[in-house]
Design a protein around this motif. Sequence first.
Motif, short mmCIF file in Angstrom:
data_model
loop_
_atom_site.label_atom_id
_atom_site.label_comp_id
_atom_site.label_asym_id
_atom_site.label_seq_id
_atom_site.Cartn_x
_atom_site.Cartn_y
_atom_site.Cartn_z
N HIS A 151 0.57 11.82 -9.91
CA HIS A 151 -0.41 12.91 -9.87
C HIS A 151 0.30 14.26 -9.86
O HIS A 151 -0.11 15.19 -10.57
N GLU A 152 1.36 14.37 -9.07
CA GLU A 152 2.11 15.62 -9.00
C GLU A 152 2.80 15.96 -10.33
O GLU A 152 3.00 17.13 -10.65
N VAL A 156 0.74 4.07 -2.97
CA VAL A 156 0.26 5.43 -2.69
C VAL A 156 1.36 6.45 -3.02
O VAL A 156 1.09 7.49 -3.63
N HIS A 157 2.58 6.15 -2.64
CA HIS A 157 3.71 7.06 -2.92
C HIS A 157 3.86 7.28 -4.43
O HIS A 157 3.97 8.43 -4.89
N ASN A 158 3.84 6.19 -5.21
CA ASN A 158 4.01 6.33 -6.66
C ASN A 158 2.82 7.02 -7.31
O ASN A 158 2.99 7.83 -8.22
N LEU A 159 1.61 6.71 -6.85
CA LEU A 159 0.43 7.39 -7.40
C LEU A 159 0.47 8.88 -7.10
O LEU A 159 0.12 9.70 -7.96
N THR A 160 0.93 9.24 -5.91
CA THR A 160 1.06 10.65 -5.55
C THR A 160 2.07 11.34 -6.46
O THR A 160 1.82 12.44 -6.95
N GLN A 161 3.21 10.69 -6.70
CA GLN A 161 4.22 11.27 -7.58
C GLN A 161 3.70 11.45 -9.00
O GLN A 161 3.95 12.48 -9.63
N HIS A 200 0.81 -1.21 0.00
CA HIS A 200 0.00 0.00 0.00
C HIS A 200 0.85 1.27 0.00
O HIS A 200 0.59 2.19 -0.77
N ASP A 201 1.88 1.33 0.85
CA ASP A 201 2.68 2.55 0.97
C ASP A 201 3.39 2.89 -0.33
O ASP A 201 3.38 4.05 -0.76
N SER A 202 4.01 1.91 -0.98
CA SER A 202 4.72 2.19 -2.23
C SER A 202 3.74 2.57 -3.34
O SER A 202 4.03 3.44 -4.16
#
Length: 146
Positions: free
Chosen positions: A124-125, A117-122, A113-115
């Motif tokens: 999106h940014e 979410v981190h990659n999806l956030t990146q 989950h953490d990786s």
Amino acid sequence: MSDPAFPLGAEPALNGPGGLRCRRIVDLETGAVWGVEVASRSAAGSLVERAIDAVDPIQAIVGARAIVSVDVSTRQLQRESFVSAFAAMLRAASVEPSAMMLEIVEGPRRSEHDSLVHNLTQLHELGVRLALDDFGAGSASLASVR
């Protein structure tokens, strides 16, 4: 849209650039084509890379603001190198991140989950559009989204 390359009455999957199979993404209110989802039955090359290479030809047909959508698995998205490799492919092809939409294919629920979410956030940014592919068609449901 009346472009003969993407006729409204055509079968859902059309032949597109580079042998890709294309499906129009249509605004249900206006009927306007605003994007194209690409797929391939061929194992030749990365589908993500081929989709990026198809942005210019698709935008030449559909319009400069057209979005090219491609399926990616949660397994792909969890890779530490995915975001940097994807961004490098965009730069190499001179494609704006906002011209791409990654459709996240439903996969096993046991994911990092953490990786993810981190990659999806990146992504999106960066300006990449994100969507859930065929949400609810498999084991996922609204109850599983938190």
